[in-house]
Design a protein around this motif. Sequence first.
Motif, PDB file in Angstrom:
ATOM      1  N   TRP B 547      -9.653 -25.429  45.319  1.00  0.00           N
ATOM      2  CA  TRP B 547     -10.133 -24.170  45.862  1.00  0.00           C
ATOM      3  C   TRP B 547     -10.727 -24.425  47.224  1.00  0.00           C
ATOM      4  N   SER B 548     -10.537 -23.480  48.075  1.00  0.00           N
ATOM      5  CA  SER B 548     -11.098 -23.638  49.411  1.00  0.00           C
ATOM      6  C   SER B 548     -12.585 -23.321  49.359  1.00  0.00           C
ATOM      7  N   ASN B 549     -13.197 -23.432  50.497  1.00  0.00           N
ATOM      8  CA  ASN B 549     -14.647 -23.229  50.530  1.00  0.00           C
ATOM      9  C   ASN B 549     -15.052 -21.791  50.257  1.00  0.00           C
ATOM     10  N   ASN B 550     -14.059 -20.925  50.174  1.00  0.00           N
ATOM     11  CA  ASN B 550     -14.409 -19.514  50.094  1.00  0.00           C
ATOM     12  C   ASN B 550     -15.076 -19.103  48.795  1.00  0.00           C
ATOM     13  N   HIS B 551     -15.010 -19.991  47.824  1.00  0.00           N
ATOM     14  CA  HIS B 551     -15.677 -19.616  46.578  1.00  0.00           C
ATOM     15  C   HIS B 551     -17.153 -19.356  46.819  1.00  0.00           C
ATOM     16  N   ARG B 552     -17.682 -20.003  47.820  1.00  0.00           N
ATOM     17  CA  ARG B 552     -19.102 -19.780  48.092  1.00  0.00           C
ATOM     18  C   ARG B 552     -19.371 -18.334  48.455  1.00  0.00           C
ATOM     19  N   GLU B 553     -18.444 -17.772  49.204  1.00  0.00           N
ATOM     20  CA  GLU B 553     -18.630 -16.374  49.583  1.00  0.00           C
ATOM     21  C   GLU B 553     -18.649 -15.498  48.339  1.00  0.00           C
ATOM     22  N   ILE B 554     -17.723 -15.787  47.463  1.00  0.00           N
ATOM     23  CA  ILE B 554     -17.649 -14.979  46.246  1.00  0.00           C
ATOM     24  C   ILE B 554     -18.936 -15.101  45.460  1.00  0.00           C
ATOM     25  N   ILE B 555     -19.346 -16.331  45.279  1.00  0.00           N
ATOM     26  CA  ILE B 555     -20.555 -16.544  44.488  1.00  0.00           C
ATOM     27  C   ILE B 555     -21.742 -15.909  45.183  1.00  0.00           C
ATOM     28  N   HIS B 556     -21.750 -16.029  46.476  1.00  0.00           N
ATOM     29  CA  HIS B 556     -22.842 -15.410  47.232  1.00  0.00           C
ATOM     30  C   HIS B 556     -22.838 -13.895  47.021  1.00  0.00           C
ATOM     31  N   ASP B 557     -21.638 -13.318  47.062  1.00  0.00           N
ATOM     32  CA  ASP B 557     -21.524 -11.878  46.855  1.00  0.00           C
ATOM     33  C   ASP B 557     -22.083 -11.477  45.507  1.00  0.00           C
ATOM     34  N   ILE B 558     -21.670 -12.224  44.508  1.00  0.00           N
ATOM     35  CA  ILE B 558     -22.128 -11.903  43.157  1.00  0.00           C
ATOM     36  C   ILE B 558     -23.646 -11.997  43.074  1.00  0.00           C
ATOM     37  N   LEU B 559     -24.139 -13.087  43.583  1.00  0.00           N
ATOM     38  CA  LEU B 559     -25.580 -13.302  43.467  1.00  0.00           C
ATOM     39  C   LEU B 559     -26.364 -12.245  44.229  1.00  0.00           C
ATOM     40  N   CYS B 560     -25.811 -11.837  45.351  1.00  0.00           N
ATOM     41  CA  CYS B 560     -26.475 -10.791  46.128  1.00  0.00           C
ATOM     42  C   CYS B 560     -26.543  -9.509  45.324  1.00  0.00           C
ATOM     43  N   SER B 580     -36.555  -7.418  36.825  1.00  0.00           N
ATOM     44  CA  SER B 580     -35.150  -7.128  37.060  1.00  0.00           C
ATOM     45  C   SER B 580     -34.371  -7.465  35.800  1.00  0.00           C
ATOM     46  N   TRP B 581     -33.073  -7.310  35.901  1.00  0.00           N
ATOM     47  CA  TRP B 581     -32.267  -7.481  34.708  1.00  0.00           C
ATOM     48  C   TRP B 581     -32.007  -8.966  34.510  1.00  0.00           C
ATOM     49  N   PHE B 582     -32.944  -9.598  33.851  1.00  0.00           N
ATOM     50  CA  PHE B 582     -32.895 -11.056  33.784  1.00  0.00           C
ATOM     51  C   PHE B 582     -31.659 -11.560  33.039  1.00  0.00           C
ATOM     52  N   ILE B 583     -31.318 -10.862  31.988  1.00  0.00           N
ATOM     53  CA  ILE B 583     -30.183 -11.336  31.193  1.00  0.00           C
ATOM     54  C   ILE B 583     -28.922 -11.308  32.042  1.00  0.00           C
ATOM     55  N   LEU B 584     -28.831 -10.246  32.799  1.00  0.00           N
ATOM     56  CA  LEU B 584     -27.674 -10.099  33.672  1.00  0.00           C
ATOM     57  C   LEU B 584     -27.655 -11.213  34.710  1.00  0.00           C
ATOM     58  N   GLN B 585     -28.805 -11.411  35.310  1.00  0.00           N
ATOM     59  CA  GLN B 585     -28.889 -12.410  36.365  1.00  0.00           C
ATOM     60  C   GLN B 585     -28.650 -13.797  35.817  1.00  0.00           C
ATOM     61  N   LYS B 586     -29.213 -14.024  34.663  1.00  0.00           N
ATOM     62  CA  LYS B 586     -29.050 -15.340  34.055  1.00  0.00           C
ATOM     63  C   LYS B 586     -27.580 -15.590  33.743  1.00  0.00           C
ATOM     64  N   GLY B 587     -26.947 -14.571  33.182  1.00  0.00           N
ATOM     65  CA  GLY B 587     -25.541 -14.708  32.824  1.00  0.00           C
ATOM     66  C   GLY B 587     -24.685 -14.998  34.042  1.00  0.00           C
ATOM     67  N   ALA B 588     -24.934 -14.237  35.082  1.00  0.00           N
ATOM     68  CA  ALA B 588     -24.144 -14.400  36.297  1.00  0.00           C
ATOM     69  C   ALA B 588     -24.367 -15.778  36.893  1.00  0.00           C
ATOM     70  N   LEU B 589     -25.613 -16.158  36.906  1.00  0.00           N
ATOM     71  CA  LEU B 589     -25.945 -17.442  37.509  1.00  0.00           C
ATOM     72  C   LEU B 589     -25.338 -18.592  36.703  1.00  0.00           C
ATOM     73  N   ASN B 590     -25.428 -18.454  35.401  1.00  0.00           N
ATOM     74  CA  ASN B 590     -24.843 -19.465  34.532  1.00  0.00           C
ATOM     75  C   ASN B 590     -23.365 -19.657  34.821  1.00  0.00           C
ATOM     76  N   LEU B 591     -22.707 -18.531  34.942  1.00  0.00           N
ATOM     77  CA  LEU B 591     -21.268 -18.571  35.194  1.00  0.00           C
ATOM     78  C   LEU B 591     -20.989 -19.243  36.533  1.00  0.00           C
ATOM     79  N   CYS B 592     -21.749 -18.847  37.518  1.00  0.00           N
ATOM     80  CA  CYS B 592     -21.540 -19.417  38.853  1.00  0.00           C
ATOM     81  C   CYS B 592     -21.753 -20.928  38.827  1.00  0.00           C
ATOM     82  N   VAL B 593     -22.750 -21.348  38.091  1.00  0.00           N
ATOM     83  CA  VAL B 593     -23.035 -22.784  38.046  1.00  0.00           C
ATOM     84  C   VAL B 593     -21.875 -23.524  37.409  1.00  0.00           C
TER      85      VAL B 593
END
Lengths: 191, 1303
Positions: B547-560, B580-593
């Motif tokens: 994958w190119s470096n662009n995944h960072r943009e995607i992850i950044h978008d999601i996290l934003c 805030s919606w911790f479960i949501l944030q946690k889930g998203a972050l987990n996935l990104c990691v």
Amino acid sequence: MPQYFAIIGHKGNPIYEAEFSIQQGNQKNLGFSQELKEMNPFILHASLDIIDDLQWQAVPSNSQYTNDNSSGSGSNFSISSTGGFLRSKNVNNTDNCYLGKVDHFYGLAITAYISYGGMKFVMIHGTSTSGGSNSTNTVVIDDNACRSFYQEIHELYIKTLMNPFYKTGDPISSPVFDSRVRSLARKYLNK
Amino acid sequence: MNSLSKYPSFVSPGRIKTLVLPIGKWKQDQFIEAVKRIRDYSEIRLLDITPIDSPLFTPQGFPNGRLFFDFDYTSNNDSLELFLYDFQPFRKTFIVIGLVNDDSSIEQNLRILKEKYQTVISMNLIYYDSNDPKILDSELPNVFHTNFSLKPNNLETIICDIGHNFLEALSRYYSSYKHVTLRSPGAIGGNSISKAIITRYGPHNTLVNPTDIQKTSSNSSKRLSSFEMTTNSIKRSASLKLANTLSTSDSRTQQKSRGRQLKIIGNFQLLAGRYLDALTSFTESVTLLYKLRDFLWLGSAIDGIAICFISLTYLNTPFQVPEIIHLLCPLQTVDQLSSITTPATTNSIKTPAQTPARTSTSAQNIPRTSISTIPPNLQSPRNSTNITASFLDIDISTINLPHLIRKMAEKILYYYELTLTSNNEYVPNIVYCDFVLKTLSFMVACHNEQTLPPEILQTIMHEDPPKFIMKCTDLDDNDIEFSKEDIYMFATKLFELQLDTLSIESQVNVYMTLATTCKILGFQRKEAFTLKLLLKSLESFGENLFWSNNHREIIHDILCTYGITKRKSESNVSDSKDMSWFILQKGALNLCVSLAKKVNDVELIAELSIKLLTNFTHILTASEQNILFKEFIQPCITNGSIKEYWDPFVIRNCSIQRLEFDEPGTQSAKLPVEMNIKDIDKSPLKDTKTQVKTDEVFNPFKISTTKKVKFAPEKVNDNILLVGDKAEFTCTLQNPFKFDLHITKLQFGSEIAKYCELKDEYLTKSNPYIIKPESFKDITIQIVLKKSTTSDGCLIDRLLLSAFGLPNQELKIVNSEQHTISIDTVKKEYEASTDDVTDINLPVNERCNYGSLDLRIFPEQPQLQITNKSNIAENSLMILDGTKTKVLLNIRNKSLSCPIDYMSFHIISNIERDLKNDYWKKYQTDDLYAFEKQLEMLKKSAITVNNAPKKMKPGEDISLEIEVDVTNAPFTFSEFDLVIKYGMTVENSENIYVKELEIPYEVTIQKTIEVANLDIIPLNEEMTAGNNSVDWIKYVHEKLNNNSGENIHDFVLLLLDFRNSWLDGLNLQVQFDDFGSKKYLIETGHTLRMIIPIRKIEFEKKGFSNKQIPHVVAGRQFIQSGLKVEEETELREQFWCREYILDRLKCRWNFFHDVDLNGSIDVRKFLEKFDSKMVSTLYKGKSLFTVKLFANNTTVNIGDNLKLGVQLENTRTKTTDQIPPQRKLNIWIIDHKTSKILPRSNSRILYSGTLSKMISTNKPFTTEFNLLPVEPGTYEICAAVARLESQDPLLHFDSESIIITVE
């Protein structure tokens, strides 16, 4: 038919979350699958975009997003389109908070209700066969029951607001509130 | 994210897929730059291309046309789509261009390309910056060279030549298709092809534009049915026709193959830029295929027509809409519409769909009108087999193209869906998906346009993803062809498909396009959700991802979108409180990691996992945290992408303890105090610990220091340590996480390191200090003190810490958590907002209160030591009162390096020590004087150090001689402390480090001679001159003889009783002025009365009553004594009389056996205060009057008359108010033996008249009394002057009296 219900505050933060599922006799648990359980908040969160859009729409269109075809034989729900949320001043109808089905994701339907204070009551309706994404069953939403459910929840919410120790936007942690919501769900949704 | 996947364009089937490859030594960015330059020429006019032989593809055929290249440097695995090449030949990669930047041989390069890309029909090489003549002179048509470093001016020519090569190759390639029966993908691929499975959720017919339904709400069904009726009628007639014409299956197959051939020709012509020809081919193909109900190919052919429409519009070439299209997608032309619609709505071109539902009935009729515009003569062309170039074709200028395209797209989808029932003629999933996507992109591109303006066409043709984001306008959505809802509803079609059966590349494409669309629609949460789905599917994808470096943009978008990026709970109070919606944030972050892990982007893993751990500690379970730590964080630590420890609050409270010494509580444990030289003597050194703070209210809950364990290390209040001390540093470390925290280093910061450091050798990576999950733990480390600090000391507010072997980092010491935003912060923010100051992002962490530790290190100190305990035992001293003695004391400076620069000696006696601060308040002035005088004497003369040194060298011994003089010491003096203050000077300063050495002594004073009693009596009787053996008589006689003016009344006698309390006989000698007594021996236990003649004190000379009683300690505020003037006067007189005596009286004694052993008596401590009688006796002229008594005879017989004369004289020269003019003179008769006053009427002495007389005090006065004694005895007669009014209070009593003996 399981449901996932949430009250969303102004900043998009959940104030209350609940999942309703029914145990039919000695049947298996008819809740969401584990995968969906994790997905539900995300689905609900995503549909807030649509609700926002509907909320501020000048032309009321309850069914715009729902792909409804009233001529189709498989029409599962009917919406009494009596004006959008914004029309509340002009239309002599107090029942315009209920937005009906606003979104869907695979087999899941999403209904919404907006309080006058801008709190969003959103619910994901799962399919009765413990809704995996492969399920071909369609969600049947009893609009009237759903509306009543939302209205009573609204009432409950307002009662909560009147608690001087409750600050708007904080999560509702009262067990009484929770049990009442669940009993309402039993009453209207999972008959 | 554009390079991650290609944003689909509606016209992508008209673009030539070209792969650009690097050959030689390219750097990535260099190569991308080169490709970018080539991309500038992706549109080539056919006009510029040399003609070729093939009539089908020669550019001359349609000079207006264009070639569109799709230059790319990534390509999918060809074989996966092989089955689609018959059906959609444009999917194939046609051209490979090798960019060569070295001088490799042409032949070899071409050979390699051919080997690797066997299916590619046109190979080209472009040499960059080559100097090889072989290459420069190459005659090969597919080898080019250009100059990359300059702007390559011949690049366009090269691309034109490549286009030429391509057209030639295409014609060859096509010829291979000419006689092939084209088969559907399903038939080629068999079971391996995933069929599009469409799951309908809810209403059945998704083909119909939801807007249409909605907007024509009530009559939509009617309209649709009429539409269906129409098409059905066409179908029916067509099938009837077919039944007639194509009776045999042979001709049917032939026709089908012909239709398919035409379609594929159309596709090729589209690629070759010959759009008009392509349109013709497609139209023919559609007509044929429609009849044959070959829906799959039909759909694709209609798609081709739509592309032709757009391309031709782009070229501004007029064309006609084929009738068959019109037939399939009934349309309303512009002229018809404008003729019907009311003038009010002519501002925009109306399509039937736009007519609002609730408007007039005439408007409702429009759709039907449009359908009815299909003229009655429609049937006639349909009856003929050739319907191309029908005169019924509608000119493009009259129709709304976007609307037409939309209708066509719906039709295509409809046909595609019809194929799903077939076993092998079905539409593959990917084809369906791609079509939905490209239609979606088209809808987005012209979402708010009725027509296609050139700039929109440009973006469509060049596959540029739209940059804009839809605004939520107040405009009625109805004016827009594709409203937000339309687009969203269309997009959700994709969720009706089984996306997971697609190849991963296609899935990426689908999700990315969806996400982009949602972004454009302004649905950020939807976008994030789509991206999340994408990540989810990528995560579940089994193989490794490149994958190119662009995944960072995607992850950044999601996290934003999920509000994770902006959350800084570690430093911001409001963030940490935000719900805030911790479960949501946690889930998203987990996935990104986990995705970052999959992509192996270590930096991202590090960043995200730390974020997850620190921001969501409270909702992560123990196992989640453990996994997070073991699988993500620990590897990142190992590879160095996590550079610092993530918990900024790890160091909590800190303190320093001095450890006890070899001899607890001794001198070495004491710290010196830094003082200015001038100040040292002023204040006694007080131990800071014991100092009671007077301003503090008593706090019963305060733990008393005395209750502590005796030898526990005590906390240093001011954190003062000495070089060479043993001390410990304790700090509390926290571990809020659910895994063990390993501390591998803890040290002071670098600026403190030169003064002291922690002895942390044992703290290593292999032997870390472990803090258990979710706990606080104290760590105690020994401090090595290296150097003394300056007088300001140093501040420890941060520590060097390393956890898990991470690099050392300086962390601040945190004292406590702050729960609310401090006012300061709010104020600062407010100021910043009003002042428009941009940088308010001060690195201040508002979540905590920082702590610090002041540390001062003193240099090594000298130490004074007592070497022997002197000549007295146990420091106890017994001494005779009134004597002196000497005590020896040896001291030594124990330190071998530090000299003592300053020494001073102080004595504190027990009397001083026991005094309260306000002791003086309760005393009268005379008592106070007496008391303070004694204190002063004690202080000044009691103990003196005779040979007090000023300095001591290191290791020097000195013998001190202490003289104890208890002459003036009171008997309560029982002990004293010798305090030696010593120290060395502070470097570069006037200050001195002062320490104290305290040596206590006990004293017992043995009484020798005490003065038991004192009396003063007047000397009245004449003494016989011969009795000179008595010392005082002798003295008086001498005085009287020498001075004739004096008489015996000028003397009084001071009687002193001395008592010998000592065990031995003592010789006593007393002196008073010039009187010296003999030596008298007093036996032990005996009392001796000494008589000392004293001259009376002259009243006029001294004037005691006007002399104030002096103060020993000056400066006290005047306190009202509460005495009257007379009382005050009396007090003064008494005081001064006593002082007079004390000043002159000296008593010395010596041992009877040992003359050398002698001492003196401090009479002061024995003498009582004088009473008024003593004073008036002693104090001549104290009284106002002089009363003299005379008697004619001092010895009378009973019955003899006695004449008593009284002479009264005023003593004061001036009469004052104090002396009233009238007085009463009383005569008192006292029995001399019993000293009792005879009562007024008695039977012992008779008298005539009264014994009192009124007198005037103005002038001397003489009177007489007649007495008749009747009883024998000795009487003393005295006269007294009294006030007039009352009897008793005597104004004056003269001590002189007359003694009369009655016989």
